[in-house]
Design an enzyme around this catalytic site. Structure first.
Site, PDB file in Angstrom:
ATOM      1  N   ASN A  77      55.705 -36.795  59.192  1.00 42.33           N
ATOM      2  CA  ASN A  77      55.965 -37.073  60.617  1.00 42.33           C
ATOM      3  C   ASN A  77      54.783 -37.788  61.279  1.00 42.33           C
ATOM      4  O   ASN A  77      54.678 -37.840  62.493  1.00 42.33           O
ATOM      5  CB  ASN A  77      56.295 -35.777  61.369  1.00 42.33           C
ATOM      6  CG  ASN A  77      55.082 -34.855  61.433  1.00 42.33           C
ATOM      7  OD1 ASN A  77      54.033 -35.152  60.864  1.00 42.33           O
ATOM      8  ND2 ASN A  77      55.231 -33.737  62.117  1.00 42.33           N
ATOM      9  N   ASP A  78      53.812 -38.267  60.466  1.00 41.79           N
ATOM     10  CA  ASP A  78      52.660 -39.049  60.932  1.00 41.79           C
ATOM     11  C   ASP A  78      51.526 -38.183  61.493  1.00 41.79           C
ATOM     12  O   ASP A  78      50.506 -38.711  61.922  1.00 41.79           O
ATOM     13  CB  ASP A  78      53.090 -40.104  61.979  1.00 41.79           C
ATOM     14  CG  ASP A  78      52.135 -41.304  61.980  1.00 41.79           C
ATOM     15  OD1 ASP A  78      51.588 -41.601  60.897  1.00 41.79           O
ATOM     16  OD2 ASP A  78      51.918 -41.896  63.038  1.00 41.79           O
ATOM     17  N   ASN A  79      51.691 -36.854  61.505  1.00 42.55           N
ATOM     18  CA  ASN A  79      50.575 -36.006  61.944  1.00 42.55           C
ATOM     19  C   ASN A  79      49.457 -36.056  60.914  1.00 42.55           C
ATOM     20  O   ASN A  79      49.716 -36.086  59.702  1.00 42.55           O
ATOM     21  CB  ASN A  79      51.028 -34.538  62.073  1.00 42.55           C
ATOM     22  CG  ASN A  79      51.846 -34.308  63.315  1.00 42.55           C
ATOM     23  OD1 ASN A  79      52.174 -35.242  64.034  1.00 42.55           O
ATOM     24  ND2 ASN A  79      52.195 -33.062  63.568  1.00 42.55           N
ATOM     25  N   ASP A  88      24.364 -60.982  80.191  1.00 39.48           N
ATOM     26  CA  ASP A  88      24.804 -60.724  81.573  1.00 39.48           C
ATOM     27  C   ASP A  88      23.794 -59.814  82.258  1.00 39.48           C
ATOM     28  O   ASP A  88      22.880 -59.282  81.607  1.00 39.48           O
ATOM     29  CB  ASP A  88      26.220 -60.121  81.615  1.00 39.48           C
ATOM     30  CG  ASP A  88      26.342 -58.821  80.842  1.00 39.48           C
ATOM     31  OD1 ASP A  88      25.320 -58.167  80.587  1.00 39.48           O
ATOM     32  OD2 ASP A  88      27.482 -58.462  80.488  1.00 39.48           O
ATOM     33  N   LYS A 109      27.269 -63.817  84.142  1.00 45.03           N
ATOM     34  CA  LYS A 109      28.554 -63.772  83.421  1.00 45.03           C
ATOM     35  C   LYS A 109      29.617 -63.082  84.253  1.00 45.03           C
ATOM     36  O   LYS A 109      29.364 -62.051  84.870  1.00 45.03           O
ATOM     37  CB  LYS A 109      28.370 -63.015  82.097  1.00 45.03           C
ATOM     38  CG  LYS A 109      29.653 -62.803  81.307  1.00 45.03           C
ATOM     39  CD  LYS A 109      29.384 -62.093  79.988  1.00 45.03           C
ATOM     40  CE  LYS A 109      30.003 -60.719  79.964  1.00 45.03           C
ATOM     41  NZ  LYS A 109      29.789 -60.011  78.699  1.00 45.03           N
ATOM     42  N   ARG A 115      33.551 -61.578  83.633  1.00 45.53           N
ATOM     43  CA  ARG A 115      34.596 -61.366  82.622  1.00 45.53           C
ATOM     44  C   ARG A 115      35.943 -61.684  83.237  1.00 45.53           C
ATOM     45  O   ARG A 115      36.349 -61.083  84.227  1.00 45.53           O
ATOM     46  CB  ARG A 115      34.546 -59.923  82.098  1.00 45.53           C
ATOM     47  CG  ARG A 115      35.480 -59.694  80.933  1.00 45.53           C
ATOM     48  CD  ARG A 115      35.204 -58.389  80.209  1.00 45.53           C
ATOM     49  NE  ARG A 115      34.091 -58.444  79.280  1.00 45.53           N
ATOM     50  CZ  ARG A 115      34.114 -59.039  78.083  1.00 45.53           C
ATOM     51  NH1 ARG A 115      35.225 -59.635  77.665  1.00 45.53           N
ATOM     52  NH2 ARG A 115      33.057 -59.043  77.309  1.00 45.53           N
ATOM     53  N   ASP A 155      22.374 -58.154  72.480  1.00 40.49           N
ATOM     54  CA  ASP A 155      23.526 -57.485  73.098  1.00 40.49           C
ATOM     55  C   ASP A 155      23.834 -56.196  72.333  1.00 40.49           C
ATOM     56  O   ASP A 155      23.366 -56.016  71.203  1.00 40.49           O
ATOM     57  CB  ASP A 155      24.739 -58.424  73.087  1.00 40.49           C
ATOM     58  CG  ASP A 155      25.627 -58.230  74.317  1.00 40.49           C
ATOM     59  OD1 ASP A 155      25.488 -57.211  75.006  1.00 40.49           O
ATOM     60  OD2 ASP A 155      26.463 -59.114  74.580  1.00 40.49           O
TER      61      ASP A 155
HETATM   62  C1  R5P Z   1      29.363 -56.637  77.687  1.00 37.06           C
HETATM   63  O1  R5P Z   1      29.324 -56.056  78.689  1.00 37.06           O
HETATM   64  C2  R5P Z   1      28.732 -56.196  76.400  1.00 37.06           C
HETATM   65  O2  R5P Z   1      27.381 -55.992  76.498  1.00 37.06           O
HETATM   66  C3  R5P Z   1      29.062 -57.182  75.337  1.00 37.06           C
HETATM   67  O3  R5P Z   1      28.585 -58.437  75.729  1.00 37.06           O
HETATM   68  C4  R5P Z   1      30.543 -57.221  75.157  1.00 37.06           C
HETATM   69  O4  R5P Z   1      30.981 -55.937  74.820  1.00 37.06           O
HETATM   70  C5  R5P Z   1      30.965 -58.202  74.106  1.00 37.06           C
HETATM   71  O5  R5P Z   1      32.349 -58.295  74.126  1.00 37.06           O
HETATM   72  P1  R5P Z   1      33.064 -59.630  73.643  1.00 37.06           P
HETATM   73  O6  R5P Z   1      32.485 -59.955  72.297  1.00 37.06           O
HETATM   74  O7  R5P Z   1      34.523 -59.273  73.581  1.00 37.06           O
HETATM   75  O8  R5P Z   1      32.805 -60.666  74.671  1.00 37.06           O
END
Ligand code: R5P
Length: 314
Positions: free
Chosen positions: A38-40, A171, A194, A196, A220
């Site tokens: 059942n996928d459990n 960022d 930056k 998003r 990063d």
């Molecule tokens: C952003 O806030 C993080 O520090 C990374 O830059 C981010 O998680 C990278 O995500 P992606 O590769 O999808 O741009």
């Protein structure tokens, strides 16, 4: 010293768990993970853990929900089997990205998952480079928060002439983290503005700081869709940077990340093995450094009650 110490691995990164065990000098302890029809999920610990100090290694990588559930069921099974102390070793805690209420009617899932782990029976957490430092405080159990930064610094210090290097934050949110990196390497720092636009799409504009004619090391916490990095490389090239290198802890590499990153002019991308990168996702610029020695030392220090922060004294 390691008689009462046991390390188990979930399904997300058994190679790293085995490497950690190799550095500690103990075998990986056996457990079975399977599924009912059942996928459990079904987890069984295959040796006694009564009164043992137990560590479970599991990164929250794709499929994240399955790996999280595996971890919680394993912790619960260990608790029922009378383990003395259970440490969830989560090299990559993906939910750290859900760390704030930046839209209406959403969950701060990083805090929810922290609560779930405690409810399952985790006594402590050992993790690395959380997306935001504040996530540490979401746990009401002790957290040891390791960092890959010294390892990347040593790598680039041996590779580049640091007098012509600038460290770059992708960022403003990452500026503090990149600033610590720049301080350690004794280089200048630049920060990119930056925004998003969507999960995989970002827009960058102004570069604050001097990058023209310099080698840039972009720092990063993770590479997820690669959208941030592709845009950063483009922005830095337009601003006149020379060679571009990247140091990022978690190589999540989802969606089109590998395809897009292969096509950039980035010279090298240095990552940790907190996330398992399968052979089909490897590409020439990607260089993985192992964090197993660091995790092994942290596990030993936790087991013997020594300071973990002492591991980071320069
Ligand atoms: C952003 O806030 C993080 O520090 C990374 O830059 C981010 O998680 C990278 O995500 P992606 O590769 O999808 O741009």
């Amino acid at each position: 010293m390691t008689d009462n110490l046991k390390v188990f691995s979930g399904g997300s990164n058994p190679d790293l768990a085995m490497e950690i065990c190799g550095h500690i000098g103990i075998p990986l302890s056996p457990m079975e993970i399977s599924r009912f029809s059942n996928d459990n999920l079904f987890v069984q610990i295959k040796e006694s853990v009564r009164e043992k100090d137990v560590f479970v290694v599991q990164s929250l990588t794709t499929p994240v929900s399955d790996h999280l559930m595996e971890l919680m069921i394993t912790i619960d099974a260990l608790r029922s089997a009378s383990a003395k102390r259970i440490t969830a070793v989560i090299p990559y805690y993906s939910y750290a990205r859900s760390d704030k209420k930046d839209a209406p009617r959403i969950s701060i899932a990083a805090r929810l998952v922290a609560d779930l782990l405690k409810t399952a029976g985790a006594d402590r957490v050992l993790t690395m480079d959380l997306h935001a430092d504040a996530v540490h405080g979401f746990f009401s159990i002790p957290v040891d928060h390791l960092t890959f930064m010294p390892t990347i610094c040593d790598y680039f210090a041996g590779l580049l002439d640091l007098s012509k290097v600038v460290v770059v934050a992708t960022d403003a949110g990452g500026a503090k983290r990149a600033g610590r990196f720049a301080k350690r390497l004794n280089t200048s720092l630049a920060i990119i503005d930056k925004r998003r636009l969507s999960d995989s799409n970002v827009q960058q504009g102004l570069v604050v700081g001097h990058v023209k004619g310099l080698d840039a090391i972009v720092f990063d916490d993770e590479i997820s869709t690669g959208g941030t990095l592709v845009s950063t490389v483009d922005t830095l090239k337009r601003a006149g940077a020379d060679n571009i290198y990247v140091g990022a802890t978690h190589p999540v590499l989802c969606g089109q990340a590998v395809k897009n990153l292969r096509q950039t002019v980035v010279s090298r991308i240095v990552v940790a093995n907190t996330v398992h990168v399968p052979a089909e996702k490897q590409f020439p610029q990607l260089k993985s450094l192992s964090v197993a020695p660091l995790f092994a030392r942290a596990v030993k220090h936790i087991h013997t009650g020594e300071s973990v922060s002492a591991l980071f004294k320069p």
